[in-house]
Design a protein around this motif. Structure first.
Motif, short mmCIF file in Angstrom:
data_model
loop_
_atom_site.label_atom_id
_atom_site.label_comp_id
_atom_site.label_asym_id
_atom_site.label_seq_id
_atom_site.Cartn_x
_atom_site.Cartn_y
_atom_site.Cartn_z
N UNK A 164 -2.40 1.00 -5.53
CA UNK A 164 -1.32 1.73 -4.88
C UNK A 164 -0.21 2.10 -5.85
N UNK A 165 0.14 1.17 -6.74
CA UNK A 165 1.27 1.39 -7.63
C UNK A 165 1.03 2.51 -8.63
N UNK A 166 -0.21 2.65 -9.10
CA UNK A 166 -0.47 3.63 -10.16
C UNK A 166 -1.08 4.93 -9.64
N UNK A 167 -1.26 5.03 -8.34
CA UNK A 167 -1.82 6.25 -7.77
C UNK A 167 -0.99 7.50 -8.11
N UNK A 168 0.35 7.45 -8.08
CA UNK A 168 1.11 8.66 -8.40
C UNK A 168 0.90 9.19 -9.81
N UNK A 169 0.36 8.37 -10.70
CA UNK A 169 0.16 8.79 -12.08
C UNK A 169 -1.22 9.39 -12.33
N UNK A 170 -2.08 9.35 -11.33
CA UNK A 170 -3.48 9.77 -11.51
C UNK A 170 -3.68 11.26 -11.22
N UNK A 171 -4.42 11.92 -12.10
CA UNK A 171 -4.79 13.31 -11.87
C UNK A 171 -5.85 13.38 -10.78
N UNK A 172 -5.91 14.47 -10.02
CA UNK A 172 -6.97 14.62 -9.01
C UNK A 172 -8.35 14.57 -9.65
N UNK A 173 -9.33 14.12 -8.88
CA UNK A 173 -10.70 14.08 -9.37
C UNK A 173 -11.22 15.49 -9.64
N UNK A 174 -12.04 15.60 -10.67
CA UNK A 174 -12.78 16.83 -10.93
C UNK A 174 -14.17 16.68 -10.33
N UNK A 175 -14.93 17.75 -10.29
CA UNK A 175 -16.30 17.66 -9.80
C UNK A 175 -17.13 16.74 -10.70
N UNK A 176 -16.86 16.76 -11.99
CA UNK A 176 -17.58 15.86 -12.90
C UNK A 176 -17.26 14.40 -12.58
N UNK A 177 -15.99 14.14 -12.24
CA UNK A 177 -15.60 12.78 -11.85
C UNK A 177 -16.38 12.33 -10.62
N UNK A 178 -16.47 13.20 -9.64
CA UNK A 178 -17.19 12.87 -8.41
C UNK A 178 -18.66 12.62 -8.70
N UNK A 179 -19.26 13.46 -9.51
CA UNK A 179 -20.68 13.32 -9.83
C UNK A 179 -20.94 12.00 -10.55
N UNK A 180 -19.99 11.56 -11.38
CA UNK A 180 -20.15 10.31 -12.14
C UNK A 180 -20.29 9.11 -11.21
N UNK A 181 -19.74 9.23 -10.02
CA UNK A 181 -19.77 8.11 -9.06
C UNK A 181 -21.00 8.15 -8.14
N UNK A 182 -21.95 9.03 -8.41
CA UNK A 182 -23.19 9.12 -7.61
C UNK A 182 -22.88 9.13 -6.12
#
Length: 224
Positions: free
Chosen positions: A115-133
């Motif tokens: 929760x604390x570090x969520x504001x610092x995270x960039x949105x997921x890319x399609x490659x990010x989503x694919x990496x998580x199967x």
């Protein structure tokens, strides 16, 4: 460049030293050596990340955010948290071998960190989503992936500090080898501190760039 917030034993602690010897690499500065783990343990898989427990999975900084912003947020966050001392025991986890613990303080710490570090995270890319199967995730895990950038958070969090790659049929053999290597450190309490790990280039090793002040946080509220 990606960053992660992990738990780690302090640099030089017996568990940190034993893990570095087992994996053949430490995320802290220092020379690497040959892994003591048997080759069938695939130690190079966890060695890339360095010995750790995931609190906030690797992420890219949001647009407009800098490493200095992250380090400032980390310093403020870590200063309010106590050093954790869970009992850690070597056990299988799916196809992997890991140090595990069911201490509820670890789950609380993980949720707070996400929760604390969520504001610092960039949105997921399609490659990010694919990496998580995503085809292998439950509907709830897909929701968590979209909301928090990682599917194994909140009630799906399982504390572990990985000691092997996916070893499958060799699970019992690798577990026995790990237990022999770590000896009395297996089944004992260990201090764990928060740390920022950084991956400088895709596929490269993660290394520690900031740690919780263990001396100060040891005196903070242990009821967290």
């Amino acid at each position: 460049m990606r960053y992660a917030v992990y738990l780690t034993p302090p640099d030089g602690a017996p568990l940190a030293e034993a893990a570095a010897t087992w994996l053949g690499r430490s995320p802290f500065p220092g020379p690497a050596g040959p892994a003591a783990a048997p080759a069938l343990a695939l130690p190079e898989v966890p060695a890339r990340y360095g010995f750790h427990a995931t609190m906030r999975a690797p992420f890219v900084l949001a647009e407009g955010r800098t490493e200095a912003d992250l380090l400032a947020a980390f310093e403020a966050f870590a200063a309010q948290r106590s050093v954790l001392h869970p009992v850690l025991a070597i056990a299988p986890l799916s196809r992997f071998v890991a140090f595990r613990s069911d201490d509820p303080a670890l789950s609380r710490a993980a949720q707070e960190t996400v929760e604390a570090f969520e504001p610092l995270r960039a949105p997921l890319t399609e490659a990010d989503r694919a990496r998580r199967s995503p085809d292998k995730l439950t509907s709830r895990e897909l929701d968590l992936l979209e909301r928090w950038g990682y599917p194994y958070v909140m009630e799906r969090f399982v504390f572990h500090m990985t000691l092997s790659g996916p070893v499958g049929e060799s699970l019992d053999t690798v577990t026995a080898a790990a237990k022999s290597h770590f000896g009395a450190l297996d089944g004992a309490p260990h201090p764990l501190i928060l740390a920022i790990y950084r991956e400088d280039e895709p596929g490269g090793p993660f290394h520690v760039i900031a740690t919780q002040n263990a001396a100060a946080s040891s005196n903070s509220d242990r009821s967290r």
